[in-house]
Write an enzyme that holds these catalytic residues in place. Structure first.
Site, mmCIF file in Angstrom:
data_model
loop_
_atom_site.group_PDB
_atom_site.id
_atom_site.type_symbol
_atom_site.label_atom_id
_atom_site.label_comp_id
_atom_site.label_asym_id
_atom_site.label_seq_id
_atom_site.Cartn_x
_atom_site.Cartn_y
_atom_site.Cartn_z
ATOM 1 N N ASP A 1 -22.873 3.988 81.422
ATOM 2 C CA ASP A 1 -22.977 2.923 82.413
ATOM 3 C C ASP A 1 -24.161 3.171 83.339
ATOM 4 O O ASP A 1 -24.866 4.181 83.235
ATOM 5 C CB ASP A 1 -21.663 2.844 83.193
ATOM 6 C CG ASP A 1 -21.239 1.418 83.503
ATOM 7 O OD1 ASP A 1 -22.117 0.543 83.606
ATOM 8 O OD2 ASP A 1 -20.022 1.180 83.655
ATOM 9 N N GLU B 1 -27.017 -1.032 80.721
ATOM 10 C CA GLU B 1 -27.737 -1.212 81.979
ATOM 11 C C GLU B 1 -27.851 -2.685 82.356
ATOM 12 O O GLU B 1 -28.642 -3.052 83.223
ATOM 13 C CB GLU B 1 -29.092 -0.507 81.949
ATOM 14 C CG GLU B 1 -30.074 -0.989 80.909
ATOM 15 C CD GLU B 1 -30.930 -2.161 81.374
ATOM 16 O OE1 GLU B 1 -31.879 -1.990 82.138
ATOM 17 O OE2 GLU B 1 -30.630 -3.287 80.922
ATOM 18 N N TRP B 2 -27.042 -3.543 81.697
ATOM 19 C CA TRP B 2 -26.788 -4.923 82.137
ATOM 20 C C TRP B 2 -27.974 -5.874 81.994
ATOM 21 O O TRP B 2 -28.030 -6.905 82.666
ATOM 22 C CB TRP B 2 -26.295 -4.951 83.591
ATOM 23 C CG TRP B 2 -25.383 -3.839 83.969
ATOM 24 C CD1 TRP B 2 -24.395 -3.272 83.208
ATOM 25 C CD2 TRP B 2 -25.372 -3.128 85.208
ATOM 26 N NE1 TRP B 2 -23.767 -2.276 83.896
ATOM 27 C CE2 TRP B 2 -24.346 -2.163 85.134
ATOM 28 C CE3 TRP B 2 -26.112 -3.221 86.388
ATOM 29 C CZ2 TRP B 2 -24.054 -1.286 86.180
ATOM 30 C CZ3 TRP B 2 -25.819 -2.356 87.427
ATOM 31 C CH2 TRP B 2 -24.804 -1.407 87.322
ATOM 32 N N GLY B 3 -28.935 -5.526 81.146
ATOM 33 C CA GLY B 3 -30.067 -6.419 80.930
ATOM 34 C C GLY B 3 -31.101 -6.396 82.030
ATOM 35 O O GLY B 3 -31.964 -7.268 82.093
ATOM 36 N N ASP C 1 -20.941 -7.927 83.930
ATOM 37 C CA ASP C 1 -19.587 -7.922 83.386
ATOM 38 C C ASP C 1 -19.105 -9.331 83.041
ATOM 39 O O ASP C 1 -19.393 -10.287 83.763
ATOM 40 C CB ASP C 1 -18.613 -7.342 84.400
ATOM 41 C CG ASP C 1 -18.796 -5.855 84.581
ATOM 42 O OD1 ASP C 1 -19.734 -5.303 83.993
ATOM 43 O OD2 ASP C 1 -17.992 -5.251 85.305
#
Length: 542
Positions: free
Chosen positions: A167, A206-208, A228
Site C-alpha cells: 500500500d 499507489e492508487w494511480g 478505493d
C-alpha cells in the site's frame, strides 16, 4: 490525502525478457507471472483491520465449501490489521500469537492445506495505513516496511506467502517517489525469491497517482489505477464502481501477466442488489481485471455465490489473450458499448452499459466490433442463446445496469485497424500511449500496438485506447487546427468521413487529415488542412 484498499493474489513461475509498456520494450524484473487475472478474496472490505487467524480460516473454508475454489478462485489475501508495527531488537516483524497462533507461517500453511494461495500486506512507507487511518484498531508508528524492504519481503517469503500487496499511505505521507520506491520493492522481492525459491507476486497499490500503467508492468503483475472502491463504513456505490472502472481504462499497458486493477469487488456486500452485482462483474470481466471478492464468503447468499462463480463470466475474464475491453460506441450519451477480443477466430465479449436514469435500447454493431457478416449472440447472465443477427444486436438495458454478451462471427470489420500515411508509410500514432485529453497525434513507425489501433464506429468516430476519439482541437475549422485525442462526446468535430479517394475529412470542417508540412519523419504532427490531393493527405486503413 486519500487512502486505498486493494487486492492480493497471484504466484507461479518467473518471467524473463521484455514486457511492453506504452508500446515500447522495457527490461522486465523477475516478477512472478500469472497467465490470467487473479481470482480470490481479500479481508479488507468486510473486516477492515479486525482480523485474526480464526477469521482467515473461516473465509478459507468458505472459499472451498462455496464452490469458489472449484470455479478457479485461488487467493486468500490477508490485508491490513495482521501486524501492528512491533519489531524485535533485530528489526524482525513480531506478531501477536494470541491472534495468530503459530505465527504467520501457520496461517499460510493452513491456506495451502486447502489447495489455495496465501497473500499478505504491507506499506511502502515507514508508517502504514493503520497509523494514518486507524479503523478501530490503530497501528503503531513503524507499521510500514520502509527501511526494511529486504528484511520484510524475505520474511514473507520464508513464512510461505505467495503474494504481497504493498500500500501507499506511508509513501504518500512521507513524500516518496512511487516509481523508484516500487522499483526498490520489486528488487527486494527478487532477492528474497533468489534465497527461498518461492516467487511472490507484487501488487503495486499507489492508487494511480503517478500513472503506474506506464511503469508498473515492468516490475509487477498488477497495479491499482485509482482510489478505493469503498471506504470502511460506507455503503457500496455503483457510482464508485463506474468511477473505478473508468479510471482503469489503460489497454495499452495490459497483456497476459500484467493487469490494470480497479480494486477489489464489492459484489455481495450489504446494500448491493443482484442486478448491481451482475453489472459490477460484467465490467470487471470485460476489463480482464483481477476478481478479488471482498464480501463475507461464509454468509453470502446463493445468488451472490452463483454470480461470483458464473463460468461464462469467468471465462471472459480469464481469456488467454488477456486483453482489456474498450469502448467502441456511444451513440447517445451514457449508452455505451464495450468490446473485448477473445481467443479464437471472430469471438468477442460485449457489455452494453446504460449509465442513464431510464431504461434504453443499446445496439452493438458488428462493424464496431471488428466483425463482418452475421454473428450469433449469447446472453451470459441469462445463459440463453439469442440467435444469429445480420449487422448487430439490440437489447433493452435497465437504468444503471449492463448486459453481458458473447458474440461469435467473422473477423474483418473495422476494429483495430492502422491508419497508414500514403506518403510516409507510417502510422497515425498516439505519443507514448497517453490518454491525456488534447494530446496531438503524430506519424510513427507502425508497431501493431494499441496506440496505433483505430476503430471506425457507426457514429463516424475514430476511437483509440479504450474510448478516446480523434478530435479537431477546440472544434477548430481552419487550416492548421491540431488533430488530437479527446474523450468521446458525440460532437461533429469528432466525426470523420473515410473517403474512397484515400482522404479522411472532418465532418464539421470538411478539411483533410494532413501530415504537417508534408513531413514523413517519426513525430510529424497531424493537422487539418484544405484538401489538395497531395499524398500527405492520403491514408489507408489496414
Amino acid at each position: 490525502m486519500f487512502r486505498t484498499r486493494s487486492v492480493l493474489a497471484l504466484t507461479v513461475a518467473l518471467v524473463a525478457g521484455l514486457v511492453m509498456v506504452a508500446g515500447q520494450p522495457h527490461p522486465a524484473a523477475a516478477v512472478a507471472f500469472i497467465p490470467a487475472p487473479p481470482l480470490g478474496w481479500d479481508s479488507w472490505n468486510t473486516f477492515a483491520a479486525r482480523i485474526n487467524a480464526s477469521v482467515i480460516r473461516q473465509q478459507t473454508d468458505a472459499m472451498v465449501s462455496s464452490g469458489m475454489k472449484d470455479a478457479g478462485y485461488q487467493y486468500v489475501n490477508i490485508d491490513e490489521g495482521w501486524w501492528q508495527g512491533t519489531r524485535d531488537g533485530a528489526g524482525n516483524i513480531v506478531v501477536d500469537t494470541n491472534e495468530w497462533p503459530g505465527g504467520m507461517s501457520a496461517i499460510a500453511d493452513y491456506i495451502h492445506s486447502k489447495g489455495l494461495k496465501a497473500g499478505i500486506y504491507t506499506d511502502a512507507g515507514r508508517d502504514g495505513c493503520g497509523f494514518y487511518f486507524p479503523t478501530g484498531r490503530p497501528a503503531a508508528p513503524g507499521s510500514g516496511s520502509e527501511g526494511h524492504y529486504d528484511q520484510d519481503f524475505l520474511q514473507f517469503s520464508r513464512w510461505g506467502f505467495d503474494y504481497v500487496k504493498v500500500d501507499w499511505c506511508g509513501g504518500d505521507a512521507e513524500g516518496l517517489n512511487p516509481r523508484t520506491t516500487f522499483q526498490s520493492i520489486s528488487a527486494a522481492i527478487d532477492r528474497a525469491t533468489a534465497q527461498t525459491g518461492r516467487p511472490m507476486v507484487l501488487s503495486v497499490t499507489e492508487w494511480g497517482i503517478q500513472s503506474p500503467w506506464d511503469w508498473a508492468p515492468a516490475i509487477s503483475s498488477l497495479w491499482r489505477t485509482s482510489g478505493d472502491i469503498i471506504f470502511f463504513g460506507e455503503s457500496p456505490s455503483m457510482a464508485r464502481v463506474l468511477a473505478n472502472f473508468d479510471a482503469a481504462q489503460h489497454p495499452a499497458a495490459q497483456s497476459p501477466g500484467h493487469y490494470n486493477d480497479p480494486d477489489m469487488l464489492i459484489a455481495g456486500m450489504p446494500g448491493f442488489s443482484d442486478a448491481q452485482n451482475r453489472t459490477h462483474l460484467s465490467l470487471w470481466a470485460i476489463s480482464a481485471a483481477p476478481l478479488i471478492a471482498g464480501n463475507n464468503l461464509a454468509t453470502m447468499s446463493a445468488n451472490t455465490r452463483a454470480i461470483l462463480t458464473n463460468r461464462e463470466m469467468l471465462a471472459i475474464n480469464q481469456d488467454s489473450l488477456g486483453r482489456q475491453g474498450v469502448k467502441v460506441a456511444e451513440d447517445q450519451s451514457g449508452l455505451q458499448v464495450y468490446s473485448k477480443v477473445l481467443s479464437g477466430s471472430g469471438r468477442r465479449a460485449v457489455v452494453l452499459l446504460n449509465r442513464t436514469g431510464s431504461t434504453a435500447s443499446i445496439t452493438a454493431r458488428w462493424s464496431s466490433l471488428g466483425l463482418t457478416g452475421s454473428a450469433s449472440v449469447r446472453d451470459v447472465w441469462a445463459a440463453a442463446d439469442r440467435g444469429s443477427f445480420a449487422t448487430g444486436f439490440t437489447a433493452s438495458v435497465p437504468a444503471g445496469q449492463a448486459v453481458l454478451l458473447t458474440v461469435a462471427g467473422t473477423d474483418g470489420g473495422s476494429q483495430g485497424r492502422q491508419i497508414v500515411g500514403g506518403q510516409s508509410g507510417r502510422c497515425v500514432d498516439v505519443p507514448n500511449s497517453t490518454t491525456t485529453n488534447g494530446t496531438q497525434v503524430q506519424l510513427w513507425d507502425c508497431s501493431g500496438q494499441p496506440n496505433q489501433s483505430w476503430t471506425a464506429t457507426a457514429s463516424r468516430q475514430l476511437t483509440v485506447l479504450g474510448g478516446k476519439c480523434l478530435d479537431a482541437f477546440n472544434r477548430g475549422t481552419t487550416n492548421g487546427t491540431a488533430v488530437v485525442i479527446w474523450d468521446c462526446n458525440g460532437q461533429t468535430n469528432q466525426q470523420w468521413s473515410i473517403n474512397s479517394n484515400g482522404t479522411i475529412t472532418g465532418v464539421q470542417s470538411n478539411l483533410c487529415l494532413d501530415a504537417n508540412g508534408r513531413g514523413t519523419a517519426n513525430g510529424t504532427k497531424l493537422i487539418l488542412w484544405a484538401c489538395n490531393g497531395q499524398t500527405n493527405q492520403q491514408w489507408t486503413l489496414r
